[in-house]
Design an enzyme around this catalytic site. Structure first.
Site, PDB file in Angstrom:
ATOM      1  N   CYS A  22       3.656  -6.306  10.626  1.00  0.00           N
ATOM      2  CA  CYS A  22       3.251  -4.909  10.237  1.00  0.00           C
ATOM      3  C   CYS A  22       3.437  -3.766  10.708  1.00  0.00           C
ATOM      4  O   CYS A  22       3.002  -2.620  10.245  1.00  0.00           O
ATOM      5  CB  CYS A  22       1.658  -5.268  10.097  1.00  0.00           C
ATOM      6  SG  CYS A  22       0.999  -6.930   9.697  1.00  0.00           S
ATOM      7  N   CYS A  74     -11.247  -7.049   4.979  1.00  0.00           N
ATOM      8  CA  CYS A  74      -9.752  -7.351   4.996  1.00  0.00           C
ATOM      9  C   CYS A  74      -9.168  -6.207   4.034  1.00  0.00           C
ATOM     10  O   CYS A  74      -9.275  -6.072   2.890  1.00  0.00           O
ATOM     11  CB  CYS A  74      -9.662  -8.691   4.439  1.00  0.00           C
ATOM     12  SG  CYS A  74     -10.794  -9.958   5.420  1.00  0.00           S
ATOM     13  N   SER A  75      -7.877  -5.784   4.623  1.00  0.00           N
ATOM     14  CA  SER A  75      -7.084  -5.037   3.825  1.00  0.00           C
ATOM     15  C   SER A  75      -6.502  -5.995   2.735  1.00  0.00           C
ATOM     16  O   SER A  75      -6.286  -7.189   3.021  1.00  0.00           O
ATOM     17  CB  SER A  75      -5.983  -4.263   4.890  1.00  0.00           C
ATOM     18  OG  SER A  75      -5.262  -5.345   5.412  1.00  0.00           O
ATOM     19  N   ILE A  92      -3.745  -7.285  -0.098  1.00  0.00           N
ATOM     20  CA  ILE A  92      -2.290  -7.569  -0.210  1.00  0.00           C
ATOM     21  C   ILE A  92      -1.608  -6.544  -1.185  1.00  0.00           C
ATOM     22  O   ILE A  92      -2.051  -6.495  -2.419  1.00  0.00           O
ATOM     23  CB  ILE A  92      -2.034  -8.773  -0.795  1.00  0.00           C
ATOM     24  CG1 ILE A  92      -2.116  -9.935   0.536  1.00  0.00           C
ATOM     25  CG2 ILE A  92      -0.641  -9.326  -1.338  1.00  0.00           C
ATOM     26  CD1 ILE A  92      -2.160 -11.387   0.117  1.00  0.00           C
ATOM     27  N   LYS A  97      -7.186  -0.522   4.467  1.00  0.00           N
ATOM     28  CA  LYS A  97      -8.324  -1.219   3.715  1.00  0.00           C
ATOM     29  C   LYS A  97      -8.268  -0.556   2.332  1.00  0.00           C
ATOM     30  O   LYS A  97      -8.302  -1.425   1.562  1.00  0.00           O
ATOM     31  CB  LYS A  97      -9.630  -1.050   4.530  1.00  0.00           C
ATOM     32  CG  LYS A  97     -10.812  -1.494   3.492  1.00  0.00           C
ATOM     33  CD  LYS A  97     -10.869  -2.925   3.466  1.00  0.00           C
ATOM     34  CE  LYS A  97     -11.590  -3.438   2.415  1.00  0.00           C
ATOM     35  NZ  LYS A  97     -11.157  -3.351   1.073  1.00  0.00           N
ATOM     36  N   HIS A 115      -2.231  -2.098   2.101  1.00  0.00           N
ATOM     37  CA  HIS A 115      -1.326  -2.413   3.162  1.00  0.00           C
ATOM     38  C   HIS A 115       0.080  -3.344   2.941  1.00  0.00           C
ATOM     39  O   HIS A 115      -0.009  -4.502   3.035  1.00  0.00           O
ATOM     40  CB  HIS A 115      -2.236  -3.280   4.106  1.00  0.00           C
ATOM     41  CG  HIS A 115      -1.593  -3.748   5.514  1.00  0.00           C
ATOM     42  ND1 HIS A 115      -0.753  -2.983   6.146  1.00  0.00           N
ATOM     43  CD2 HIS A 115      -1.971  -4.941   6.382  1.00  0.00           C
ATOM     44  CE1 HIS A 115      -0.325  -3.892   7.238  1.00  0.00           C
ATOM     45  NE2 HIS A 115      -0.974  -4.721   7.230  1.00  0.00           N
TER      46      HIS A 115
END
Ligand SMILES: [Zn+2]
Lengths: 396, 134
Positions: free
Chosen positions: A94, A217-218, A220, A339, A343
């Site tokens: 990342c 969670c960020s 997809i 978030k 991402h």
């Protein structure tokens, strides 16, 4: 620990062009279209032709696993009209995008090249969520973590449970982070999510990996971002408002989380931040705003501490204080962060710099930070084996 | 993940079927898995091979409810970092334990269990898990 304050790059480096796609689920756009769109926007912003670019450095975590396309830099160089100039891809999970920016910075700072395009791109939504989870898990220790069914939310859940255990950090404090970031994202036209959420929404969302829930969670995402760098002494030839890279810093730690010195800290963040502060001659108090790596809510809280914005163990108090809101003492993730902004892993590091540049130019609209002078970007690869910290300023 | 050839798993059998780690002769620290260089001392010395007892305590944990490929039938399952009695830490599943019962500090011991099956080839992968100690 070495002293970086004595290591001076041969030349200062400035950013004179930025471009980004909207982040989100781009079912109608391929990896090459996203990269082409971001690169083209950066060229337009810098008002230069592709033939002036002397080097392309592109961050991409896993084109091979997400869309079956390796050697992306070769593809994008052709697509952006940069051939026959050299191109290369950087990969650090990342943090792939920030490493690309850092390589570009070093190329200009050293005097090797004058005009460099750096970028980051990721196309993640062409595979199922389960496959994407497995591809991302490729950035952890395959044999000693992923083999046992551990996932990335699981790694950060390890950190969250231990931080709550050692410092009394509460689940509610952690939940305030995605709430803030969605509020900021609602003001960002290129954010993946523009909806506001509440602490109750976070705590009521489905458990992904205890104690972390879906809204910790960020997402997809698909997206790409690009920036153009030149030597600072030539910056005014390209831009009326160049932004200067005051520090580019990077550190490494064990890939395997269980080998870390302290599981409530990312030591690589501490080291990279220390390097960035030494190189720039600044302290955490000098930083006006920051984009930090909130891949999971807990990681932003830990970043407050590791970057020196809060004392160790007091990240929870900082989010409660309101100081990290737009209008506060040190606004964090004005873009919406990973978030809410999204991402697309390889693009994230460049997207953070994109937000810093918009803020430092005074072009951030409703998200604008007053008197923004120094902005910091913090980009984490995987679970913290790679961390990159950049400090930008509108003053040379 | 791709479907790997048999040697990808076969070469790891010894390490997966026993808890082999390393001890640094300079600082005395233990590590899992094996290493050639102590990450703390960073000296060029001969690292010793050790076999861990398998006894330890839960250092931190999570309950995975959204699993990766190959783990769907096991979810929800507990994964933890275990602090072994020798001092090294190791990552593994905790089984024979209700997800609501797991706690930091809980004593556990190693057990040999099936981890998962590999794709259509049907290779069954085994390794170390942990269960609550009596
Ligand atoms: Zn040692």
């Amino acid at each position: 620990m070495m002293d970086f304050s004595k290591l001076k790059p041969a030349r200062d480096v400035a950013i004179v062009g930025i471009g980004s796609t909207e982040f989100g689920e781009h079912w109608n756009k391929s990896l090459r279209e996203l990269a082409g769109e971001a690169g083209s926007k950066a060229l337009h912003d810098a008002k230069i032709d592709p033939e002036e670019i002397q080097l392309l450095v592109g961050g991409n975590m896993s084109g091979g696993m997400f869309v079956g396309q390796e050697h992306g830099a070769g593809l994008f160089a052709d697509y952006l009209g940069i051939n026959p100039k050299p191109s290369m891809r950087t990969e650090a999970a990342c943090a792939s995008g920030s490493v690309a920016a850092r390589v570009g910075f070093m190329a200009v700072a050293s005097g090797m090249y004058d005009v460099v395009a750096v970028g980051g791109a990721e196309k993640m939504t062409d595979v199922s969520g389960e496959t994407a989870t497995s591809v991302l898990a490729g950035a952890m220790d395959q044999e000693n973590e992923a083999f046992h069914g551990l996932t990335f939310p699981g790694v950060y859940a390890f950190l969250a449970n231990r931080h709550m255990h050692e410092y009394g950090t509460t689940r509610e404090q952690i939940a305030m982070i995605p709430v803030k970031n969605h509020k900021n994202g609602s003001l960002n036209p290129i954010a993946h999510f523009k909806n506001k959420i509440t602490v109750a929404d976070v705590l009521g969302s489905a458990l992904v990996s205890d104690p972390l829930r879906l809204l910790d969670c960020s997402p997809i995402s698909d997206g790409a971002a690009s920036i153009i760098m030149v030597p600072a002494e030539k910056a005014k030839d390209y831009s009326d408002n160049p932004i200067y890279i005051r520090a580019s810093a990077q550190a490494s730690d064990s890939l395997t989380v269980h080998d870390r010195r302290d599981i409530t800290t990312l030591d690589a963040t501490v080291w990279a931040a220390k390097e960035a502060y030494q190189r720039s001659g600044l302290t955490p108090k000098d930083i006006n705003f920051a984009e930090v790596h909130d891949c999971f809510s807990i990681n932003e809280l830990i970043a407050y501490e590791d970057l020196g914005f809060a004392k160790k163990g007091e990240g929870g108090k900082l989010i409660e204080s309101g100081d990290v809101e737009i209008g506060g003492r040190i606004p964090i993730n004005t873009s919406g962060g990973l978030k809410a902004k999204g991402h697309p892993v390889g693009a994230t590091g460049i997207a953070q710099l994109y937000e810093l540049v918009e803020q430092l130019r005074g072009e951030a609209g409703k998200r604008q930070v007053d008197n923004a002078r120094y902005g910091l970007a913090h980009n984490v690869g995987g679970s913290g084996a790679t961390v990159v910290v950049h400090i930008l300023s509108n003053e040379r | 993940m791709p479907e790997f050839a048999v040697p990808f798993h076969w070469r790891n059998f010894r390490k997966r079927y026993s808890l082999i780690g390393s001890r640094c002769p300079v600082c005395g620290r233990y590590f899992y898995p094996e290493r050639h260089i102590c990450p703390v001392c960073k000296r060029t010395v001969k690292i010793e091979e050790v076999m861990f007892s398998g006894k330890g305590k839960v250092f931190t944990y999570t309950v995975v409810r959204v699993p990766p490929e190959g783990f769907k039938i096991y979810a929800p399952y507990i994964v933890a970092i275990i602090e072994l009695e020798e001092g090294a830490k190791i990552t593994g599943q905790v089984v024979d334990c209700d997800p609501g019962e797991i706690k930091i500090g809980m004593p556990v011991e190693a057990v040999f269990r099936k981890i998962r099956s590999e794709h259509e080839s049907g290779i069954v992968l085994y390794g170390t898990k942990f269960k609550p100690a009596k």
